[in-house]
Design a protein around this motif. Sequence first.
Motif, PDB file in Angstrom:
ATOM      1  N   LEU A 156       0.185  50.480  -5.268  1.00 34.00           N
ATOM      2  CA  LEU A 156       0.070  49.327  -6.164  1.00 34.00           C
ATOM      3  C   LEU A 156       0.940  48.179  -5.648  1.00 34.00           C
ATOM      4  O   LEU A 156       0.584  47.009  -5.803  1.00 34.00           O
ATOM      5  N   THR A 177      -0.991  46.109  -3.106  1.00 37.68           N
ATOM      6  CA  THR A 177      -2.013  45.195  -3.637  1.00 37.68           C
ATOM      7  C   THR A 177      -1.464  44.299  -4.742  1.00 37.68           C
ATOM      8  O   THR A 177      -2.233  43.699  -5.491  1.00 37.68           O
ATOM      9  N   SER A 178      -0.144  44.199  -4.853  1.00 40.48           N
ATOM     10  CA  SER A 178       0.435  43.423  -5.953  1.00 40.48           C
ATOM     11  C   SER A 178       0.451  41.924  -5.660  1.00 40.48           C
ATOM     12  O   SER A 178       0.436  41.497  -4.506  1.00 40.48           O
ATOM     13  N   ARG A 199       1.425  41.903 -10.838  1.00 43.46           N
ATOM     14  CA  ARG A 199       0.199  42.597 -11.221  1.00 43.46           C
ATOM     15  C   ARG A 199      -0.350  43.285  -9.983  1.00 43.46           C
ATOM     16  O   ARG A 199       0.014  42.943  -8.863  1.00 43.46           O
ATOM     17  N   ALA A 200      -1.230  44.257 -10.174  1.00 44.97           N
ATOM     18  CA  ALA A 200      -1.866  44.946  -9.051  1.00 44.97           C
ATOM     19  C   ALA A 200      -3.303  45.295  -9.429  1.00 44.97           C
ATOM     20  O   ALA A 200      -3.604  45.527 -10.602  1.00 44.97           O
ATOM     21  N   TRP A 201      -4.171  45.310  -8.429  1.00 47.62           N
ATOM     22  CA  TRP A 201      -5.565  45.674  -8.668  1.00 47.62           C
ATOM     23  C   TRP A 201      -5.626  47.138  -9.058  1.00 47.62           C
ATOM     24  O   TRP A 201      -4.897  47.976  -8.537  1.00 47.62           O
ATOM     25  N   LYS A 202      -6.522  47.448  -9.986  1.00 51.69           N
ATOM     26  CA  LYS A 202      -6.579  48.827 -10.502  1.00 51.69           C
ATOM     27  C   LYS A 202      -7.764  49.604  -9.949  1.00 51.69           C
ATOM     28  O   LYS A 202      -8.627  50.052 -10.677  1.00 51.69           O
ATOM     29  N   GLY A 203      -7.761  49.810  -8.663  1.00 53.88           N
ATOM     30  CA  GLY A 203      -8.824  50.556  -8.016  1.00 53.88           C
ATOM     31  C   GLY A 203      -8.454  51.999  -7.730  1.00 53.88           C
ATOM     32  O   GLY A 203      -8.973  52.595  -6.801  1.00 53.88           O
ATOM     33  N   GLN A 204      -7.562  52.552  -8.502  1.00 55.48           N
ATOM     34  CA  GLN A 204      -7.103  53.927  -8.279  1.00 55.48           C
ATOM     35  C   GLN A 204      -7.674  54.862  -9.346  1.00 55.48           C
ATOM     36  O   GLN A 204      -8.261  54.423 -10.326  1.00 55.48           O
ATOM     37  N   ALA A 245      -9.646  43.685 -17.882  1.00 54.95           N
ATOM     38  CA  ALA A 245      -9.001  43.040 -16.730  1.00 54.95           C
ATOM     39  C   ALA A 245      -9.172  43.911 -15.484  1.00 54.95           C
ATOM     40  O   ALA A 245      -9.209  45.138 -15.564  1.00 54.95           O
ATOM     41  N   LYS A 246      -9.265  43.260 -14.338  1.00 56.13           N
ATOM     42  CA  LYS A 246      -9.422  43.982 -13.075  1.00 56.13           C
ATOM     43  C   LYS A 246      -8.080  44.373 -12.460  1.00 56.13           C
ATOM     44  O   LYS A 246      -8.030  44.987 -11.406  1.00 56.13           O
ATOM     45  N   SER A 247      -7.002  43.995 -13.142  1.00 54.82           N
ATOM     46  CA  SER A 247      -5.673  44.328 -12.648  1.00 54.82           C
ATOM     47  C   SER A 247      -4.806  44.810 -13.799  1.00 54.82           C
ATOM     48  O   SER A 247      -5.158  44.647 -14.969  1.00 54.82           O
TER      49      SER A 247
END
Length: 78
Positions: A16, A19-20, A28-33, A54-56
């Motif tokens: 995270l 990608t923060s 913030r960080a993208w939430k692709g996990q 939200a995408k993050s």
Amino acid sequence: MDIDGEKLEQTVLALLHLTSFEVHHQPRAWKGQDWQVMNALHEKGYISDPATKAKSVALTEKGAKMSKELFEKFFAHK
């Protein structure tokens, strides 16, 4: 396969950091996990609730600090 959940959570938290970005001085960080891991990080107080449109996710102060420390521990040249 038996997976060490704690190590997995630490690795995701470290990623995270990779990608923060900051929005209004809030990391913030993208939430692709993996959702299960993201929920566990939320329950431990490292990130905001990932179950939003939200995408993050927002990293808490504790989460941002731990994320950076783990990223350096796992991925920085020594």
